[in-house]
Design a protein around this motif. Structure first.
Motif, PDB file in Angstrom:
ATOM      1  N   PRO A   1     -10.351  -1.140   0.528  1.00  0.00           N
ATOM      2  CA  PRO A   1      -9.094  -0.615  -0.019  1.00  0.00           C
ATOM      3  C   PRO A   1      -7.905  -0.684   0.964  1.00  0.00           C
ATOM      4  O   PRO A   1      -6.862  -1.132   0.459  1.00  0.00           O
ATOM      5  N   GLY A   2      -8.239  -0.069   2.239  1.00  0.00           N
ATOM      6  CA  GLY A   2      -6.726  -0.033   3.222  1.00  0.00           C
ATOM      7  C   GLY A   2      -6.288  -1.164   3.529  1.00  0.00           C
ATOM      8  O   GLY A   2      -5.200  -1.425   4.105  1.00  0.00           O
TER       9      GLY A   2
ATOM     10  N   MET B   1     -14.608   6.429  -0.898  1.00  0.00           N
ATOM     11  CA  MET B   1     -14.689   5.993   0.574  1.00  0.00           C
ATOM     12  C   MET B   1     -16.392   6.177   0.826  1.00  0.00           C
ATOM     13  O   MET B   1     -16.829   5.732   1.656  1.00  0.00           O
TER      14      MET B   1
ATOM     15  N   ARG C   1      -5.892  -3.996   1.968  1.00  0.00           N
ATOM     16  CA  ARG C   1      -4.977  -4.842   0.884  1.00  0.00           C
ATOM     17  C   ARG C   1      -5.059  -6.261   1.014  1.00  0.00           C
ATOM     18  O   ARG C   1      -3.938  -7.194   0.946  1.00  0.00           O
TER      19      ARG C   1
ATOM     20  N   ILE D   1      -0.800   4.635  -0.745  1.00  0.00           N
ATOM     21  CA  ILE D   1       0.445   4.280  -1.538  1.00  0.00           C
ATOM     22  C   ILE D   1       1.681   4.707  -1.126  1.00  0.00           C
ATOM     23  O   ILE D   1       1.728   5.494  -0.268  1.00  0.00           O
TER      24      ILE D   1
ATOM     25  N   CYS E   1      -8.701   4.895   7.409  1.00  0.00           N
ATOM     26  CA  CYS E   1      -8.085   4.033   7.802  1.00  0.00           C
ATOM     27  C   CYS E   1      -8.388   2.903   6.845  1.00  0.00           C
ATOM     28  O   CYS E   1      -7.866   1.601   6.693  1.00  0.00           O
ATOM     29  N   ASN E   2      -9.368   2.941   6.038  1.00  0.00           N
ATOM     30  CA  ASN E   2      -9.972   2.262   5.176  1.00  0.00           C
ATOM     31  C   ASN E   2      -9.538   2.560   3.409  1.00  0.00           C
ATOM     32  O   ASN E   2      -9.809   1.980   2.573  1.00  0.00           O
ATOM     33  N   THR E   3      -8.790   3.496   3.487  1.00  0.00           N
ATOM     34  CA  THR E   3      -8.563   4.243   2.038  1.00  0.00           C
ATOM     35  C   THR E   3      -6.757   3.470   1.955  1.00  0.00           C
ATOM     36  O   THR E   3      -6.024   3.315   2.861  1.00  0.00           O
ATOM     37  N   CYS E   4      -6.787   3.318   0.558  1.00  0.00           N
ATOM     38  CA  CYS E   4      -5.583   2.569   0.309  1.00  0.00           C
ATOM     39  C   CYS E   4      -4.273   3.602   0.422  1.00  0.00           C
ATOM     40  O   CYS E   4      -4.423   4.739  -0.036  1.00  0.00           O
TER      41      CYS E   4
ATOM     42  N   HIS F   1     -10.713   7.533  12.794  1.00  0.00           N
ATOM     43  CA  HIS F   1     -10.374   7.986  11.452  1.00  0.00           C
ATOM     44  C   HIS F   1     -10.940   6.704  10.532  1.00  0.00           C
ATOM     45  O   HIS F   1     -10.310   6.091   9.869  1.00  0.00           O
ATOM     46  N   PRO F   2     -12.477   6.672  10.440  1.00  0.00           N
ATOM     47  CA  PRO F   2     -13.044   5.460   9.831  1.00  0.00           C
ATOM     48  C   PRO F   2     -12.643   5.554   8.408  1.00  0.00           C
ATOM     49  O   PRO F   2     -12.430   4.311   7.834  1.00  0.00           O
ATOM     50  N   ARG F   3     -12.663   6.440   7.687  1.00  0.00           N
ATOM     51  CA  ARG F   3     -12.350   6.714   6.218  1.00  0.00           C
ATOM     52  C   ARG F   3     -10.727   6.476   5.950  1.00  0.00           C
ATOM     53  O   ARG F   3     -10.616   5.790   5.190  1.00  0.00           O
TER      54      ARG F   3
ATOM     55  N   ASN G   1     -15.154  -1.109   9.959  1.00  0.00           N
ATOM     56  CA  ASN G   1     -14.208  -0.932  11.091  1.00  0.00           C
ATOM     57  C   ASN G   1     -14.844  -1.609  12.431  1.00  0.00           C
ATOM     58  O   ASN G   1     -14.054  -2.028  13.288  1.00  0.00           O
TER      59      ASN G   1
ATOM     60  N   GLY H   1       0.429  -0.947  -1.992  1.00  0.00           N
ATOM     61  CA  GLY H   1       0.519  -0.253  -0.465  1.00  0.00           C
ATOM     62  C   GLY H   1       0.783  -1.233   0.414  1.00  0.00           C
ATOM     63  O   GLY H   1       0.388  -2.320   0.369  1.00  0.00           O
ATOM     64  N   THR H   2       1.034  -0.524   1.668  1.00  0.00           N
ATOM     65  CA  THR H   2       1.096  -1.534   2.781  1.00  0.00           C
ATOM     66  C   THR H   2      -0.254  -1.137   3.664  1.00  0.00           C
ATOM     67  O   THR H   2      -0.697   0.067   3.585  1.00  0.00           O
ATOM     68  N   PRO H   3      -0.788  -2.206   4.332  1.00  0.00           N
ATOM     69  CA  PRO H   3      -2.215  -1.842   4.676  1.00  0.00           C
ATOM     70  C   PRO H   3      -2.274  -0.753   5.688  1.00  0.00           C
ATOM     71  O   PRO H   3      -1.339  -0.537   6.375  1.00  0.00           O
ATOM     72  N   THR H   4      -3.529  -0.015   5.577  1.00  0.00           N
ATOM     73  CA  THR H   4      -3.431   1.422   6.175  1.00  0.00           C
ATOM     74  C   THR H   4      -3.692   1.354   7.692  1.00  0.00           C
ATOM     75  O   THR H   4      -2.850   1.989   8.428  1.00  0.00           O
ATOM     76  N   LEU H   5      -4.527   0.580   8.153  1.00  0.00           N
ATOM     77  CA  LEU H   5      -4.839   0.778   9.734  1.00  0.00           C
ATOM     78  C   LEU H   5      -3.794  -0.025  10.662  1.00  0.00           C
ATOM     79  O   LEU H   5      -3.371   0.805  11.500  1.00  0.00           O
TER      80      LEU H   5
END
Lengths: 487, 487
Positions: free
Chosen positions: A335-336, A134, A338, B162, B157-160, B153-155, A143, B361-365
């Motif tokens: 990455p988040g 990240m 998808r 799983i 919500c951008n993280t995959c 939560h900038p990081r 964001n 994965g399902t999109p995080t944000l």
């Protein structure tokens, strides 16, 4: 790094509009090898060399960047470029893989999931998952783009977006595909939930349960899992760590194994990091087209060339619509989110239908935000930076392996991406190593998850996606010690 | 609406903690039927009736709300409840469906995609797609939540993320599952890219290509497409427009068709709007459990009960882990997010693996934002409002059909959701009607897309998801005229 290695390495770099830069880089590399330029010495300035060699400033700049990413020279602020102190030479490279000749059922899923569970535990120094750190991605800027898009288009971004997906995004993707030599129109593209969904849909479009799929050996475990879950078989093709799939062996097995389709990652494959030279890609596309065999091209790492120019895709040579190109933004930006995509050639309608059936649509706001970031967010600048960072991280991890791992360890020399494929002594069992490493809070990816029948028992993949730190160094030291104790 | 119809309708309403409210509603309905209370007359106030019948204020309030949503009484500000002027009676209902007895290959995909393409063209008055109108969803509030989560939560919500997916979201889902009678822990839940991915994964977990799947007749075309795309067969079960699947017929076909698994939408199914009474659900679960046959329960519309209480799910009666419950937030909150989930019982590990294989994965944000909206955003308040709005819109469209469509038209009377299933005269070909309507810029969903073999030639589904307007009224008038001309 022995300059001979470097020389051959440079010769595999992708072609750019300016083909001279490789020659210039090679010449400087040779000067260093012959001792004409010695560690710590200043090399000619860009301007000097440009005048002396009668090439453009841009050509010399590009050549110096390559030499810099290879760790041969270094820039000192307001002073110029210097030959780097060379205190190490990288370990030798693994040879060509030699998988079994026949098509086999794949059984790797259980093992992969077990490994992944352990890999994603917190507090591990992570060489296991090939996730970009990240810290290297512009999460804050991205964001802000998401928030801004949501504010300006509150209803649109909350509306379901059915296939083929967001037009602005597809337009941006088509525009960028030019860099890999492709002429694509937005109409040829379908957006997906990551590259993984794209690969799933493409495989389902070109093959049925029971069919045999040609894959690289080793190959990304996610592709093995798809093949297994769809009840297909795999035919693993011998693959060179630098040039990728062996075309002679492929040609033989196309017939003997009745291969229905191929899934190859030609640019900086995972885990080998191999990059098929563009001319060889052209041969590959012709070989498959003669037999009307579709090629699913996983280009997830193609953008992450360590050189300033990225290599072409096989899709660039596709005249029959038989190449189904798959990619995503999960490794370079978000990455988040998808968000991925495919340009499935003549299979476009079928893939579009399967996309609707599989997940109806790709999430709307992430697509809109990525489209906007690609248009205005400085994506290209960010990617250039990422290329340099990954080149450096790959170099640092390689250097640590040379320092800390037992004699006889072999390592790939990828020209892109951020994973290393490491061959250990034959008696090392990488699954056992994996467990011992996890106990020390270090994650690695054991070789067997990259093979249909869990071969590569003494191989591991190390991801260099995390910025270098003292902890990385210590973890590699520790890993080397564990390996030494297992010998 | 004849009160007899109303009475039987009320008797199919879901049980709540307070079972008295149905009796109270029924009593008032009877008073209206017998003319004791006449159109325009004031009915007893909530307090009066509460004292007279010796039931709680809450019970009477709930009863009056039901009567109000059924269009039998109306509230006048600061004056109380009045018997509504009754200028129309709804058309009769269609009968039980009678599909063929044998398992069949499904071939509906091409037709569905053709219809969808036409349906999503702009400038249509839309009764075709069962998409909720953006005007009814809290898009602005939800976007604010997304922006706020991204900022905080900038990081992350951008993280995959799983599988099994975001823990906060799974916790909120588990909490809300209590409303449908389920005791779920977050560990039993896997988040997905919409309900459609959940249905795909669950079907792949319980059945193989060639297997036969029991489905309702008619059923949602998306389920037919999944079955077709996976090379499975369908066995269509006769289904009542009010009570859902006929259990006697199901029992027969479980054996004769060797049904491997069932996919049913028990609460406000699409397109029938049928709602299986909770006791019958219990029988269904037992019937299947005796044969160890998994039930995939599509509860996409369960939340959208027109009554204040939602019905139970079959999952509430599942003791064997054989019910795989699937749902999403695409119909009630955020269609663009494509966030859904499944609680797949004993198939959880397999479904979790398939989720990873299918889309990683399902999109995080979107997951994080929905979790926060469920926790703090007034979701329940919003859903209560949505229930009232849909009840009213379904009533208005039904009323327009009664006014504008030819004699002999039959319409379902759903107690939840927002679609109507309309049976036209036998000679009407709904595919032709579809084309004629599209030419007039009106979209509908033709009956054949809801059947494995394209039956229901003279049926259409009308979605009432768009807020009522003069344009809706005019479009239904026009549709009635087109139908009349086709007779």
């Amino acid at each position: 790094m022995a300059t001979q290695n470097l020389a051959s390495h440079i010769s595999t770099l992708p072609e750019s509009h300016d083909k001279l830069y490789k020659q210039v880089a090679l010449r400087i590399a040779e000067l260093i090898e012959h001792g004409t330029l010695r560690p710590g010495e200043r090399i000619p300035s860009v301007r000097e060399l440009s005048e002396r060699e009668e090439v453009s400033i841009a050509t010399v700049t590009q050549a110096y960047r390559v030499l810099e990413s290879r760790g041969l020279i270094e820039a000192r602020p307001q002073s110029g470029y210097y030959v780097r102190a060379r205190l190490w030479s990288p370990p030798p490279e693994p040879g060509r893989s030699e998988p079994t000749r026949s098509a086999t059922r794949v059984s790797v899923n259980e093992l992969v999931m077990e490994v992944l569970k352990a890999t994603h535990a917190p507090a591990l120094v992570g060489f296991g998952a090939a996730m970009p750190s990240m810290q290297l991605l512009p999460a804050l800027q991205f964001n802000r783009t998401m928030a801004s898009v949501a504010r300006r288009h509150p209803r649109q971004c909350n509306t379901c977006d059915i296939p083929p997906g967001n037009l602005n995004l597809r337009t941006q993707i088509a525009r960028r595909a030019m860099e890999s030599g492709c002429t694509l129109s937005p109409d040829e593209i379908v957006t997906t939930c990551g590259c993984q969904e794209a690969l799933n849909l493409c495989l389902r479009a070109v093959a049925k349960p029971g069919d045999t799929i040609g894959i690289e050996s080793p190959t990304y475990y996610g592709i093995l899992q798809i093949i297994e879950s769809l009840g297909m078989k795999a035919c693993e093709i011998p693959t060179y760590p630098r040039d990728g799939v062996c075309l002679d062996e492929l040609a033989k097995r196309l017939n003997s194994c009745r291969i229905k389709a191929c899934v190859f990652s030609l640019n900086f494959s995972n885990p080998l990091g191999s990059c098929m030279p563009d001319q060889k890609k052209k041969q590959l596309v012709r070989l498959l087209a003669e037999r009307a065999i579709p090629l699913i091209e996983d280009d997830l790492y193609g953008t992450l060339s360590h050189a300033p120019q990225r290599p072409k895709t096989a899709k660039a040579f596709d005249q029959e619509g038989l190449v189904l190109l798959c990619d995503s933004f999960t490794k370079t930006l978000a990455p988040g989110s998808r968000v991925g995509w495919t340009a499935p050639g003549r299979f476009k309608t079928l893939v579009e239908h399967l996309k609707f059936i599989n997940t109806v649509g790709t999430p709307t706001l992430p697509q809109m935000a990525i489209a906007e970031f690609l248009a205005n967010g400085g994506y290209d600048h960010h990617v250039r930076r990422l290329r340099r960072v990954y080149a450096e991280q790959v170099r640092l991890v390689t250097q640590a392996i040379a320092k800390y791992f037992p004699e006889g360890t072999k390592v790939t020399r990828p020209a892109g991406g951020y994973v290393l494929w490491v061959e250990l002594a034959p008696q090392i069992r990488s699954l056992e190593l994996f467990e011992r490493a996890v106990a020390e809070k270090i994650s690695i990816a054991p070789g067997p998850i990259f093979s249909a029948k869990q071969k590569f028992q003494n191989f591991i993949r190390l991801s260099c996606g995390t910025p270098w730190s003292e902890a990385t160094d210590q973890a590699l030291l520790k890993l080397g010690q564990i390996i030494a104790r297992m010998m």
